[in-house]
Scaffold this motif. Sequence first.
Motif, PDB file in Angstrom:
ATOM      1  N   LEU A 165       0.878  -1.214   0.083  1.00  0.00           N
ATOM      2  CA  LEU A 165       0.020  -0.085  -0.093  1.00  0.00           C
ATOM      3  C   LEU A 165       0.822   1.283   0.128  1.00  0.00           C
ATOM      4  N   ASN A 169       0.749   4.000  -2.963  1.00  0.00           N
ATOM      5  CA  ASN A 169       0.291   5.403  -2.678  1.00  0.00           C
ATOM      6  C   ASN A 169       1.402   6.144  -3.461  1.00  0.00           C
ATOM      7  N   VAL A 174      -2.982   3.466  -5.659  1.00  0.00           N
ATOM      8  CA  VAL A 174      -3.886   3.087  -4.148  1.00  0.00           C
ATOM      9  C   VAL A 174      -4.991   2.365  -4.808  1.00  0.00           C
ATOM     10  N   ARG A 178      -5.624  -1.339  -3.435  1.00  0.00           N
ATOM     11  CA  ARG A 178      -6.275  -1.597  -2.174  1.00  0.00           C
ATOM     12  C   ARG A 178      -7.477  -2.316  -2.449  1.00  0.00           C
TER      13      ARG A 178
END
Length: 187
Positions: A165, A169, A174, A178
């Motif tokens: 993650l 980012n 993301v 995710r």
Amino acid sequence: MTFTTRAALQAGVHPRDLYRWRDEGDAIELSRGVFRHADAPEPSFPDLLAVGMRAPEAIVCCVSAAVAHGLSDEMEPAVQIAIASGRNLARIAYPPTTVFRFDAETFEVGLSRVEAAPNEFTRIYDPARTVVDLMRLRHRLGEPLAHTVLNRYLESPGAKPGRVLEYANILGAVGPVRLALDIAGAR
């Protein structure tokens, strides 16, 4: 030991001697201008070693990195490497190579190394960065492949979903990462 023509010339080896070594089997030519002593231990990743010697500023990425990290069994017909945007790279005909241009500001995020031959290392993205890159490039390289690599990564000892993650980012991925992590966690 692996060496380049340039290194041999700088060590005082005459080109005639270098190519005699090759022709007599004392040296093996891995790629144009990249040689390995015939009695040296067998490399684990000869193609990665050759490309790393030809393009020391490049980083092994995507499917090639996934295979080297044991996250995929799919072998691409070409070694996949990344170079920073704005940089040029000499054309590598053998082994076949596919070049990706990654943003210079985030180019070294997740940089690691792999032992391509005993005590000889090549630059490679770490497993977490490899997962993120495959998710970022899933429309080009295949969504099933990206999910398979993610799942293998999550099942591997030492997996760090938080690092995935973090890289997502930094690399602007993301959302899809995710979602893929949530789906993998719900299995």
